[in-house]
Enzyme design. Sequence first.
Site, PDB file in Angstrom:
ATOM      1  CD  GLU A 262      -9.273  -6.243  -7.519  1.00 24.04           C
ATOM      2  OE1 GLU A 262      -8.863  -5.346  -8.304  1.00 24.04           O
ATOM      3  OE2 GLU A 262     -10.097  -5.848  -6.453  1.00 24.04           O
TER       4      GLU A 262
ATOM      5  CG  ASN B  57      -8.154  -9.510  -1.511  1.00 25.42           C
ATOM      6  OD1 ASN B  57      -8.928 -10.157  -0.728  1.00 25.42           O
ATOM      7  ND2 ASN B  57      -8.033  -8.409  -1.977  1.00 25.42           N
TER       8      ASN B  57
ATOM      9  CG  HIS C 194     -15.781  -4.330  -2.831  1.00 24.76           C
ATOM     10  ND1 HIS C 194     -15.672  -3.262  -1.865  1.00 24.76           N
ATOM     11  CD2 HIS C 194     -14.773  -4.583  -3.164  1.00 24.76           C
ATOM     12  CE1 HIS C 194     -14.495  -3.039  -1.181  1.00 24.76           C
ATOM     13  NE2 HIS C 194     -13.819  -4.176  -2.085  1.00 24.76           N
TER      14      HIS C 194
ATOM     15  CD  GLU D 128     -10.709  -5.100  -0.826  1.00 26.86           C
ATOM     16  OE1 GLU D 128     -11.090  -4.439  -1.486  1.00 26.86           O
ATOM     17  OE2 GLU D 128      -9.592  -5.617  -0.982  1.00 26.86           O
TER      18      GLU D 128
ATOM     19  CG  ASP E 253     -18.037  -1.773   0.156  1.00 23.25           C
ATOM     20  OD1 ASP E 253     -18.152  -2.578  -0.396  1.00 23.25           O
ATOM     21  OD2 ASP E 253     -17.060  -0.882   0.092  1.00 23.25           O
TER      22      ASP E 253
HETATM   23  C1  XIL Z   1      -9.436   1.039  -3.586  1.00 24.38           C
HETATM   24  C2  XIL Z   1      -9.172   2.327  -2.504  1.00 24.38           C
HETATM   25  O1  XIL Z   1     -10.181   2.219  -1.488  1.00 24.38           O
HETATM   26  C3  XIL Z   1      -9.508   3.465  -3.208  1.00 24.38           C
HETATM   27  O2  XIL Z   1      -9.175   4.746  -2.249  1.00 24.38           O
HETATM   28  C4  XIL Z   1      -8.405   3.760  -4.197  1.00 24.38           C
HETATM   29  O3  XIL Z   1      -8.548   4.825  -5.016  1.00 24.38           O
HETATM   30  C5  XIL Z   1      -8.676   2.449  -5.323  1.00 24.38           C
HETATM   31  O4  XIL Z   1      -8.478   1.231  -4.625  1.00 24.38           O
HETATM   32  N1  XIL Z   1     -10.274  -3.921  -4.216  1.00 24.38           N
HETATM   33  C6  XIL Z   1      -9.085  -3.811  -3.514  1.00 24.38           C
HETATM   34  C7  XIL Z   1      -8.831  -2.470  -2.871  1.00 24.38           C
HETATM   35  O5  XIL Z   1      -8.283  -4.685  -3.431  1.00 24.38           O
HETATM   36  O6  XIL Z   1      -7.474  -2.087  -2.970  1.00 24.38           O
HETATM   37  C8  XIL Z   1      -9.492  -1.322  -3.611  1.00 24.38           C
HETATM   38  O7  XIL Z   1      -9.150  -0.217  -2.903  1.00 24.38           O
HETATM   39  C9  XIL Z   1     -10.983  -1.531  -3.649  1.00 24.38           C
HETATM   40  C10 XIL Z   1     -11.035  -2.826  -4.528  1.00 24.38           C
END
Ligand code: XIL
Length: 492
Positions: free
Chosen positions: A287, A334, A370, A400, A402
């Site tokens: 990020e 990522n 996401h 990731e 969802d």
């Molecule tokens: C998130 C975790 O799922 C949480 O438990 C934590 O509090 C914060 O991080 N992008 C990412 C992940 O690359 O590392 C993040 O994970 C979600 C968003």
Amino acid sequence: MSLRSLFTTGLLAAGALAAPPGYGNTVTVTVTEKASCSASASPTSHSTSTSTSHSSSTSEGHGYTHSPWHYPSHSSSSTKTSTTSKASTSVSSASKTSATSTASPTSKSSATSSATSKASSVTSSVVSVTTTTSSLASTAATTTILATATATNYGLNDAAKAAGKLWFGTALDVPGTGEAQDPYYIAEFDNIHDFGEATPANIMKYEFTEPEAGVFDYTGAEEFFTAAAGKAVRCHNLIWANELPTFITNPTVNWTNATLTAALRRHVTTLVEHFGNRCYSWDVVNEAFSDSPAGAYAANIWYDTIGPAYVVEAFQAASDAVRANGLATKLYYNDYNIEFLGNKSYAAQALVKDLQNRNIQIDGVGLESHFIAGETPSKAAQQANMEAFTALGVDVVVTELDVRLNLPPTVATEAQQVVDYYNTVAACVAVPRCVGIVVWDFDDTYSWIPGTFPGQGYGDLFLQPNGANTPLVRKAPYDGCLEALTGAPEAL
Ligand code: XIL
């Protein structure tokens, strides 16, 4: 009619079973037919307005954004568990309706029929779940949901491999959390038919692996590898703005470009070398780009101190460690909101080219994905974006995935969620160098969503109608993913 069709027409609205975490009551909405949903789906005055996260962030965002929320701490899992377990659902009976016969889709392609029946043939029963609401008892109804997933002997990972992918995987937040102790959750995670890959949701992040300067702690990571035995592991992540140890974030430390670069390189090199080929890949930088303006570098301690060179430095250190040790570990960039063509995706593409021009190893780009139901890029948009990356000679992974809903769920948003899951998975299936799909956890009970995006949830593939430490049930999007993996047309 397929099982999924039954879900999405409201006949099997499993989505309604989950008590939305954070609600002040224990109402769980269940419907037996579409008409009753709208009436029962508004048990509170909870706002039904659409995503504030999206609208408050940027012009380009489709889903996840940092602003205006901050990540909850790693230790927040127990809170999530307890809120979720407010659900006053109970499995009242197990009707012996044959899942196989119910699941036999007659209106679908043979590919779908084949995969769906494989997936459900050992699912011995459909359980009837009655939810009783304390405050709205009169709206309580009976709904029927799929039986436990642990009976599945042909699942998402099997189908992903059959589609030429490396795996279908999941993130999970172990060790040290409630889910790590939940035997039903762990049993589903262990189901290799569904999950052939595991990503540590937190435990390999900087604050856990190097809590003090130069002092590395692999205890949690080792427990994670033990839990993930038999699965590929995408190690996550090396350099990010969040979940940093206090020795990095302490404002009294006057980092300079040189001292922070040295710390960054030490962290990257040490972890890449320590875990070696046990990591299928590392998310080297996470990020780095902003949403506003899209594609600019995001302000954080790394960028503010080192400038954009911090990304190059991190990849250089990882690349050097991989090459010096003859490792097979893949190195990934990522990010989120790079799942569709736009300035942020273009920035990531430019980064790939820049690293390649410098002869620094970059093997792939992670597309976090996401999403919010109804705000997800189309299959075509995601596919075109994936192809823009793979045309550069790198792989992509959906890292990731969802798809969260504004709570409470409705028949319409649940149906949209299935389409959205389908589209992302189908885009990956259509792109040969999209090598795998990873969901950001698989069980609503332990999802990061409710704690991060107030008013939203219900984003995962499974739920526990009776809360933590009780059996999991598959939700409709599971079948949407399975259909995409088998090349079946989306039914909706
Ligand atoms: C998130 C975790 O799922 C949480 O438990 C934590 O509090 C914060 O991080 N992008 C990412 C992940 O690359 O590392 C993040 O994970 C979600 C968003």
